[in-house]
Each structure stands twice: as structure tokens, then as C-alpha cells.
Design a protein around this motif. Structure first.
Motif, short mmCIF file in Angstrom:
data_model
loop_
_atom_site.label_atom_id
_atom_site.label_comp_id
_atom_site.label_asym_id
_atom_site.label_seq_id
_atom_site.Cartn_x
_atom_site.Cartn_y
_atom_site.Cartn_z
N UNK A 43 0.83 -1.20 0.00
CA UNK A 43 0.00 0.00 0.00
C UNK A 43 0.86 1.26 0.00
N UNK A 44 0.60 2.15 -0.96
CA UNK A 44 1.31 3.43 -1.06
C UNK A 44 0.30 4.57 -1.00
N UNK A 45 0.69 5.69 -0.44
CA UNK A 45 -0.18 6.85 -0.40
C UNK A 45 -0.57 7.25 -1.81
N UNK A 46 -1.87 7.39 -2.05
CA UNK A 46 -2.38 7.77 -3.36
C UNK A 46 -3.07 9.13 -3.22
N UNK A 47 -2.38 10.19 -3.64
CA UNK A 47 -2.91 11.54 -3.49
C UNK A 47 -4.17 11.77 -4.32
N UNK A 48 -4.19 11.40 -5.62
CA UNK A 48 -5.42 11.64 -6.40
C UNK A 48 -6.65 10.97 -5.80
N UNK A 49 -6.53 9.72 -5.38
CA UNK A 49 -7.69 9.03 -4.80
C UNK A 49 -8.10 9.65 -3.47
N UNK A 59 -5.10 18.86 2.02
CA UNK A 59 -5.21 17.96 3.16
C UNK A 59 -5.61 18.80 4.36
N UNK A 60 -6.64 18.36 5.08
CA UNK A 60 -7.15 19.13 6.22
C UNK A 60 -7.63 18.16 7.29
N UNK A 61 -7.92 18.66 8.49
CA UNK A 61 -8.37 17.78 9.58
C UNK A 61 -9.61 16.98 9.19
N UNK A 62 -9.62 15.73 9.60
CA UNK A 62 -10.73 14.84 9.34
C UNK A 62 -10.56 13.98 8.10
N UNK A 63 -9.56 14.27 7.28
CA UNK A 63 -9.38 13.52 6.05
C UNK A 63 -8.67 12.20 6.29
N UNK A 64 -9.08 11.20 5.52
CA UNK A 64 -8.44 9.89 5.53
C UNK A 64 -7.43 9.85 4.38
N UNK A 65 -6.22 9.44 4.65
CA UNK A 65 -5.19 9.33 3.62
C UNK A 65 -5.25 7.93 3.05
N UNK A 78 -6.28 15.90 13.86
CA UNK A 78 -6.32 17.30 14.30
C UNK A 78 -5.20 18.08 13.63
N UNK A 79 -5.40 19.39 13.54
CA UNK A 79 -4.37 20.26 12.96
C UNK A 79 -4.70 21.70 13.32
N UNK A 80 -3.70 22.50 13.59
CA UNK A 80 -3.91 23.92 13.84
C UNK A 80 -4.06 24.69 12.53
N UNK A 81 -3.76 24.03 11.41
CA UNK A 81 -3.90 24.63 10.08
C UNK A 81 -4.96 23.87 9.29
N UNK A 82 -5.70 24.58 8.46
CA UNK A 82 -6.74 23.92 7.67
C UNK A 82 -6.30 23.66 6.23
N UNK A 83 -5.00 23.78 5.97
CA UNK A 83 -4.51 23.57 4.60
C UNK A 83 -3.09 23.01 4.65
N UNK A 84 -2.92 21.84 4.06
CA UNK A 84 -1.60 21.24 3.87
C UNK A 84 -1.50 20.84 2.40
N UNK A 85 -0.41 21.23 1.76
CA UNK A 85 -0.26 21.04 0.32
C UNK A 85 0.02 19.59 -0.06
N UNK A 86 -0.66 19.16 -1.13
CA UNK A 86 -0.35 17.84 -1.69
C UNK A 86 -0.40 17.86 -3.21
N UNK A 87 -0.54 19.05 -3.80
CA UNK A 87 -0.59 19.18 -5.25
C UNK A 87 0.78 19.36 -5.87
N UNK A 88 1.71 19.88 -5.11
CA UNK A 88 3.06 20.14 -5.64
C UNK A 88 4.08 19.36 -4.83
#
Length: 201
Positions: A43-49, A59-65, A78-88
Motif C-alpha cells: 500500500x502506497x499513499x495515493x494523493x489523487x484518490x 489535506x485538512x483535519x478529518x481527512x483519511x489518507x 487534528x491540525x492547527x492549520x486547515x490547509x496542507x499542500x499535496x498538489x506540488x
């Protein structure tokens, strides 16, 4: 288990299912590029899926990777930020490749990743290009993940690919639900440290 990764460095460790891993920015503009592989190496992290199944571009709190087999790897609890980059997710190849080598993996195992603490949004230009947003994260910001299966976690603190400044370090804290130290994890960490010294020598 607690560990600090200085800016421009990398670290990796196995994380058992049910454990939480908290990343804490030690300085403003920190970036933590995170790569995830299931302990079975399938199993590998799949960003598009991950994004399309949860209708998000970040990527934000509550999301399943999600993995490329549609399984949950980890959950952002949980996260103090509501935005983490995964497009670049341009990979700092040398740093992460060194960490992959410690676990018997190689260049073919480099894949899409998440840049925790970084934000990239659409720029206000005719091309609608992607632009790095400076000053998004500050010292003390945190993000906590729960491993939903046994994982190998790889973390690089190289600057974001679109940033023109240095990246600060991060602190990593691993906890079991019962807060019991895992002797197998300690042995794996010691083995990885020995391999690092052998590769650098």
C-alpha cells in the motif's frame, strides 16, 4: 517516542496501527514532506484518490489518507492549520531516497507525498498557476495523524519546492493509545540509525 528533525534533514520510522504521530513546527515556514508506505510494502499513499474521494484539493483535519488499493493508511485527526499542500509534492529525492534505502526500498518507491505546514493556491494571473503562500505556518503549529494500519513513515524537512527560503525543523512525537513504549520500534530506529552511519561513511 520523541524526535527532532532539523531543517534540511530527513527521518523515517515504522508506526504501528493505532499509534498517533504529531508533527510540530519548530520555526516559522516549516515544511514536512511526508511519504507513507504500508508495512507490507504493497500500500502506497495515493494523493489523487485521497482528494477525489473526499472532494478536496488540500489535506485538512478529518481527512483519511488513502492507499492505491483503496485502504486507509492514516487519518488526520487534528491540525492547527486547515490547509496542507499535496498538489506540488516535488520530492527532495536525495533525502528521502536515503531514508528509503534504510528499509530496503529504492528510487522506484518514491511517489506522491504531502507537504505538511505548506500552502499552495491558485495565483491571480491569466494562467491560474499555482503559487506558494508564504508565512502560512508558524512555530508551534501542529498536525496529528492516526495510523490506520502498520506503516513506514518517511519525513523530509527540505524547503518546499516552490519556496525561496529555508525550512525550519519539526518535532515528531509518537504515542501508543496506552502511552507504552514499543521495544520493537526502538530496535528498528536503532537499526536505521546504524544504516545511516554506514551509508554516510
Amino acid at each position: 517516542m520523541n524526535h527532532e528533525i532539523p531543517g534540511g534533514a530527513a527521518w523515517s520510522a515504522p508506526v504501528r496501527a493505532g499509534r498517533t504521530i504529531t508533527l510540530t513546527a519548530l520555526a516559522d515556514s516549516a515544511n514536512a514532506t511526508v511519504l507513507m508506505i504500508g508495512s507490507d510494502r504493497l500500500d502506497r499513499l495515493n494523493i489523487p484518490d485521497t482528494l477525489k474521494s473526499q472532494m478536496s484539493a488540500r489535506i485538512k483535519p478529518g481527512m483519511v489518507l488513502m492507499s492505491d488499493r483503496g485502504l486507509a493508511l492514516a487519518t488526520v485527526i487534528s491540525s492547527t492549520l486547515d490547509w496542507h499542500d499535496c498538489l506540488t509534492g516535488a520530492l527532495p529525492d536525495r533525502l528521502l531516497l536515503l531514508e528509503l534505502t534504510k528499509h530496503g526500498l529504492g528510487e522506484a518507491d518514491l511517489h506522491g507525498c504531502i507537504n505538511f505546514f505548506s500552502k499552495v493556491a491558485v495565483a491571480k494571473d491569466p494562467r491560474a498557476s499555482l503559487a506558494f503562500i508564504p508565512d502560512h505556518a508558524h512555530a508551534g503549529d501542529t498536525v496529528t495523524l492516526r495510523a490506520d494500519q502498520d506503516l513506514l513513515i518517511f519525513i523530509s524537512t527540505a524547503p518546499h519546492a516552490l519556496s525561496d527560503g529555508p525550512s525550519g525543523g519539526i518535532a515528531v512525537q509518537l504515542e501508543t493509545p496506552a502511552h507504552v513504549e514499543d521495544p520493537d520500534l526502538r530496535e528498528e530506529a536503532i537499526r536505521a540509525l546504524r544504516l545511516t552511519r554506514e551509508l554516510i561513511a
